[in-house]
Write a protein that holds these residues in place. Structure first.
Motif, PDB file in Angstrom:
ATOM      1  N   HIS A 110       0.852  -1.190   0.000  1.00 54.23           N
ATOM      2  CA  HIS A 110       0.000   0.000   0.000  1.00 54.23           C
ATOM      3  C   HIS A 110       0.889   1.241   0.000  1.00 54.23           C
ATOM      4  N   TYR A 111       0.729   2.094  -0.992  1.00 53.47           N
ATOM      5  CA  TYR A 111       1.556   3.292  -1.130  1.00 53.47           C
ATOM      6  C   TYR A 111       0.688   4.533  -0.977  1.00 53.47           C
ATOM      7  N   HIS A 112       1.194   5.459  -0.161  1.00 54.68           N
ATOM      8  CA  HIS A 112       0.505   6.712   0.093  1.00 54.68           C
ATOM      9  C   HIS A 112       1.519   7.851  -0.025  1.00 54.68           C
ATOM     10  N   ALA A 113       1.034   9.036  -0.320  1.00 59.84           N
ATOM     11  CA  ALA A 113       1.855  10.242  -0.281  1.00 59.84           C
ATOM     12  C   ALA A 113       1.309  11.107   0.847  1.00 59.84           C
ATOM     13  N   ALA A 114       2.215  11.731   1.607  1.00 61.28           N
ATOM     14  CA  ALA A 114       1.777  12.493   2.770  1.00 61.28           C
ATOM     15  C   ALA A 114       2.708  13.660   3.062  1.00 61.28           C
ATOM     16  N   ILE A 115       2.164  14.619   3.764  1.00 59.99           N
ATOM     17  CA  ILE A 115       2.940  15.743   4.284  1.00 59.99           C
ATOM     18  C   ILE A 115       2.496  15.973   5.721  1.00 59.99           C
ATOM     19  N   TYR A 116       3.460  16.267   6.596  1.00 58.89           N
ATOM     20  CA  TYR A 116       3.199  16.376   8.032  1.00 58.89           C
ATOM     21  C   TYR A 116       3.451  17.799   8.525  1.00 58.89           C
ATOM     22  N   VAL A 138       6.073  -1.729  -7.963  1.00 60.01           N
ATOM     23  CA  VAL A 138       6.291  -0.304  -7.782  1.00 60.01           C
ATOM     24  C   VAL A 138       7.727  -0.055  -7.339  1.00 60.01           C
ATOM     25  N   VAL A 139       8.349   0.987  -7.897  1.00 64.60           N
ATOM     26  CA  VAL A 139       9.679   1.408  -7.469  1.00 64.60           C
ATOM     27  C   VAL A 139       9.511   2.233  -6.194  1.00 64.60           C
ATOM     28  N   TYR A 140      10.225   1.829  -5.135  1.00 65.70           N
ATOM     29  CA  TYR A 140      10.119   2.527  -3.856  1.00 65.70           C
ATOM     30  C   TYR A 140      11.391   2.326  -3.059  1.00 65.70           C
ATOM     31  N   MET A 144      11.790   8.352  -0.015  1.00 68.46           N
ATOM     32  CA  MET A 144      11.410   8.794  -1.359  1.00 68.46           C
ATOM     33  C   MET A 144      10.368   9.904  -1.261  1.00 68.46           C
ATOM     34  N   THR A 145      10.539  10.927  -2.087  1.00 67.53           N
ATOM     35  CA  THR A 145       9.561  12.009  -2.142  1.00 67.53           C
ATOM     36  C   THR A 145       8.502  11.687  -3.195  1.00 67.53           C
ATOM     37  N   LEU A 146       7.414  12.409  -3.152  1.00 67.45           N
ATOM     38  CA  LEU A 146       6.348  12.198  -4.139  1.00 67.45           C
ATOM     39  C   LEU A 146       6.869  12.438  -5.556  1.00 67.45           C
ATOM     40  N   LYS A 147       7.632  13.495  -5.744  1.00 65.23           N
ATOM     41  CA  LYS A 147       8.161  13.799  -7.082  1.00 65.23           C
ATOM     42  C   LYS A 147       9.042  12.646  -7.581  1.00 65.23           C
ATOM     43  N   GLN A 148       9.929  12.127  -6.724  1.00 68.87           N
ATOM     44  CA  GLN A 148      10.785  11.004  -7.109  1.00 68.87           C
ATOM     45  C   GLN A 148       9.949   9.768  -7.438  1.00 68.87           C
ATOM     46  N   TRP A 149       8.927   9.512  -6.632  1.00 66.01           N
ATOM     47  CA  TRP A 149       8.083   8.333  -6.818  1.00 66.01           C
ATOM     48  C   TRP A 149       7.334   8.408  -8.149  1.00 66.01           C
ATOM     49  N   LEU A 150       6.763   9.563  -8.434  1.00 57.22           N
ATOM     50  CA  LEU A 150       6.025   9.738  -9.682  1.00 57.22           C
ATOM     51  C   LEU A 150       6.956   9.546 -10.877  1.00 57.22           C
ATOM     52  N   ASN A 151       8.170  10.089 -10.811  1.00 51.98           N
ATOM     53  CA  ASN A 151       9.141   9.938 -11.909  1.00 51.98           C
ATOM     54  C   ASN A 151       9.582   8.494 -12.047  1.00 51.98           C
ATOM     55  N   ASN A 153       8.073   5.775 -11.204  1.00 52.96           N
ATOM     56  CA  ASN A 153       6.987   4.874 -11.594  1.00 52.96           C
ATOM     57  C   ASN A 153       6.271   5.352 -12.856  1.00 52.96           C
ATOM     58  N   HIS A 154       6.859   6.357 -13.517  1.00 50.98           N
ATOM     59  CA  HIS A 154       6.367   6.853 -14.795  1.00 50.98           C
ATOM     60  C   HIS A 154       4.898   7.258 -14.738  1.00 50.98           C
TER      61      HIS A 154
END
Length: 155
Positions: A110-116, A138-140, A144-151, A153-154
């Motif tokens: 389960h992958y989530h993006a978050a900010i605290y 999924v690449v993880y 990892m930041t959201l920007k890195q994850w999106l890049n 995982n295309h």
């Protein structure tokens, strides 16, 4: 920006007993770890975190002072600027600086993006969005930041 409450947390003394109890309420097990277990309340929309606590008999535990609000991915991508316009700074979480967030969280598949960030009383607040549930391809990596994850995982 906020679309709903995504997660709530409770301290527990006996994880196995608590898992049995919440499973008995027909909640679906999402993730089970040594110190924390998550149950879906509504899959992909809200879950309950159970935290093993040596101090659960006392009235305070850090997990009680945390609330996560569900936001959509497009809002999360611009949330840093949105928070700053309100005088709020994101804080470090899981080894990722506030400036580098949103960060990626992974519980099994389960992958989530978050900010605290914190409220004025020091309560922990989070904006979170699910990215992929039950994903295995999924690449993880930790931190990892959201920007890195999106890049990576295309997406």
């Amino acid at each position: 920006m906020i679309k709903g409450l995504y997660e709530a947390h409770l301290p527990v003394i006996n994880m196995e007993k608590s898992i049995e109890f919440y499973h008995g309420l027909d909640l679906e097990l999402a993730y089970q770890g040594p110190r924390v277990t998550f149950f879906w309340i509504e899959k992909g929309k809200s879950w309950l975190g159970l935290w093993l606590s040596e101090h659960a008999k006392t009235p305070y535990h850090p997990s009680i002072r945390h609330v996560a609000f569900y936001v959509e991915l497009e809002d999360l991508k611009r949330v840093q600027k949105w928070l700053r316009t309100r005088g709020i700074q994101a804080r470090e979480a899981f080894g990722v600086s506030g400036e580098d967030q949103p960060l990626i969280l992974c519980n099994d598949t389960h992958y989530h993006a978050a900010i605290y960030f914190d409220d004025p009383d020091g309560n922990s607040l989070e904006f979170i969005t699910p990215l992929k549930l039950d994903a295995e391809d999924v690449v993880y990596h930790d931190g990892m930041t959201l920007k890195q994850w999106l890049n990576a995982n295309h997406l």
